[in-house]
Write a protein that holds these residues in place. Structure first.
Motif, short mmCIF file in Angstrom:
data_model
loop_
_atom_site.label_atom_id
_atom_site.label_comp_id
_atom_site.label_asym_id
_atom_site.label_seq_id
_atom_site.Cartn_x
_atom_site.Cartn_y
_atom_site.Cartn_z
N TRP A 99 34.52 34.59 40.92
CA TRP A 99 33.85 34.11 39.72
C TRP A 99 32.35 34.02 39.95
CZ3 TRP A 99 36.52 31.16 43.10
CH2 TRP A 99 35.88 30.04 43.63
N CYS B 295 31.90 40.29 33.64
CA CYS B 295 32.86 39.22 33.37
C CYS B 295 32.38 37.92 33.99
CB CYS B 295 34.23 39.59 33.92
SG CYS B 295 34.21 39.87 35.71
N TYR C 209 46.30 29.72 37.36
CA TYR C 209 45.02 30.19 36.86
C TYR C 209 45.18 31.50 36.07
CZ TYR C 209 39.96 31.27 37.22
OH TYR C 209 38.66 31.55 36.96
N ALA D 26 43.96 32.62 32.12
CA ALA D 26 43.13 33.80 31.85
C ALA D 26 43.88 34.82 31.02
CB ALA D 26 42.66 34.42 33.16
N ALA E 238 38.46 37.18 33.72
CA ALA E 238 38.17 35.93 33.02
C ALA E 238 36.93 36.17 32.14
CB ALA E 238 37.89 34.81 34.01
N ARG E 239 37.10 36.04 30.84
CA ARG E 239 36.06 36.29 29.84
C ARG E 239 35.35 37.61 30.10
NH1 ARG E 239 31.25 34.89 27.12
NH2 ARG E 239 30.08 34.49 29.02
#
Length: 257
Positions: free
Chosen positions: A121, A145, A159, A163, A180-181
Motif C-alpha cells: 500500500w 492504486c 482484507y 477490497a 485497493a482503490r
C-alpha cells in the motif's frame, strides 16, 4: 490416538472471555504445554487463531479454534462440553502460507510468511505505481492504486474481502489478487491466480511514490520489489466441526445478502 496426540494445550488471546474459557477447559480436560500437546485449542478471535497457526507452523500440531472473540469466521462455536468427541470428529484442513521476499530501497532483502495475505500500500498521499509480473511474464505494466495484495483462501475473508476480492474455498488451488482503490487502468477488479504462480511487484517511482509491504503482521517499509509465492514446505493444520466446515461457511457467506 497416541497419548501425546490426545493431550490438549489451551491458549488464550488474553481477553476476559478467553481467559475464563481457558480456566474452565483446562480444569475439565487438563492442560499440556504447547510443545507436548497434539492439539492446540485457541480461544479468542480470528486474529489470535492465525497467530497460533503461525507459532505452530510445520510442527505437525493441529489447531482447533473456539470463538471467544468478535467475529470468529475461522472459529468453531464455543462449548465446554464434549470437546474430546468434537475434536475426534473434526475435519482437518491444511493451510499453506505465502512466502514474501521484499527488497527495500536500501537494498536489504526481508523474508516473511503470511497465512492471510501479502499486501502492498502507498506510504504517502500519492497513489502507488506498481508493475505486476506473473511467472516471469509482465501482466500489468503500470497499476495506479492505493495498494494491491495476494490473498490465500484462508485470508480471502479478511482484507481481501474488504477490497472486493473473491472468497475462496479453503481447498481451492487459487490465490486472489485484488487491487485497493484502483485508479488506472480503470477496468478490472483483480485476478485469480494458480497457487503455483510466482508474482513479482515492482514499485515504479519508489522515491516519489513510496510503498510499504506486509506479510500478515510483518511490515517492511519503502520496498522496491516484492516477490510472492506459496510456500512449498511450510504447513499448518486447522480443525473444523463437520457441521460448520470452512466450505459450508464460504457457501453461506457467498449467498448472504
Amino acid at each position: 490416538m497416541s497419548k501425546t496426540a490426545s493431550r490438549f494445550a489451551f491458549v488464550s488471546s488474553g481477553t476476559a472471555d478467553a481467559n475464563a474459557a481457558l480456566e474452565s477447559l483446562s480444569a475439565r480436560y487438563g492442560q499440556a504445554s504447547v510443545e507436548d500437546a497434539g492439539i492446540v485449542v485457541a480461544l479468542g478471535g480470528d486474529g489470535f487463531l492465525l497467530q497460533t497457526l503461525r507459532e505452530t507452523m510445520s510442527t505437525g500440531k493441529r489447531v482447533y479454534g473456539m470463538n471467544r472473540g468478535t467475529i470468529g469466521f475461522l472459529m468453531n462455536e464455543y462449548r465446554a462440553s464434549g470437546l474430546t468427541g468434537r475434536i475426534a470428529a473434526a475435519v482437518a484442513e491444511t493451510i499453506r502460507p505465502l512466502e514474501m521476499q521484499a527488497v527495500t530501497a536500501e537494498g536489504e532483502t526481508i523474508s516473511a510468511l503470511a497465512i492471510n495475505e501479502v499486501a502492498l500500500w502507498r506510504q504517502s498521499y500519492q497513489t502507488a505505481k506498481i508493475r505486476i509480473t506473473v511467472d516471469g511474464q509482465e501482466r500489468l505494466e503500470e497499476l495506479h492504486c492505493d495498494g494491491v495484495m495476494i490473498a490465500t483462501p484462508a485470508g480471502s475473508t479478511a482484507y481481501n474481502l474488504s477490497a472486493h476480492g473473491p472468497i475462496l474455498p479453503l481447498d481451492a488451488p487459487l490465490l486472489a489478487l485484488p487491487p485497493a482503490r484502483r485508479l488506472r487502468p480503470p477496468r478490472g477488479g483483480g485476478a485469480l491466480l494458480s497457487n503455483k504462480a510466482i508474482v513479482r511487484f515492482d514499485i515504479l517511482e519508489p522515491e516519489k511514490r513510496p510503498v510499504n509491504a506486509a506479510a500478515d503482521h510483518t511490515e517492511v517499509k519503502a520496498v522496491t520489489t516484492v516477490t510472492v509465492r506459496e510456500s512449498p514446505t511450510a504447513t499448518a493444520t486447522l480443525l473444523f466441526d463437520p457441521n460448520h466446515s470452512w466450505n459450508e461457511r464460504i457457501l453461506a457467506e457467498q449467498f448472504r445478502y
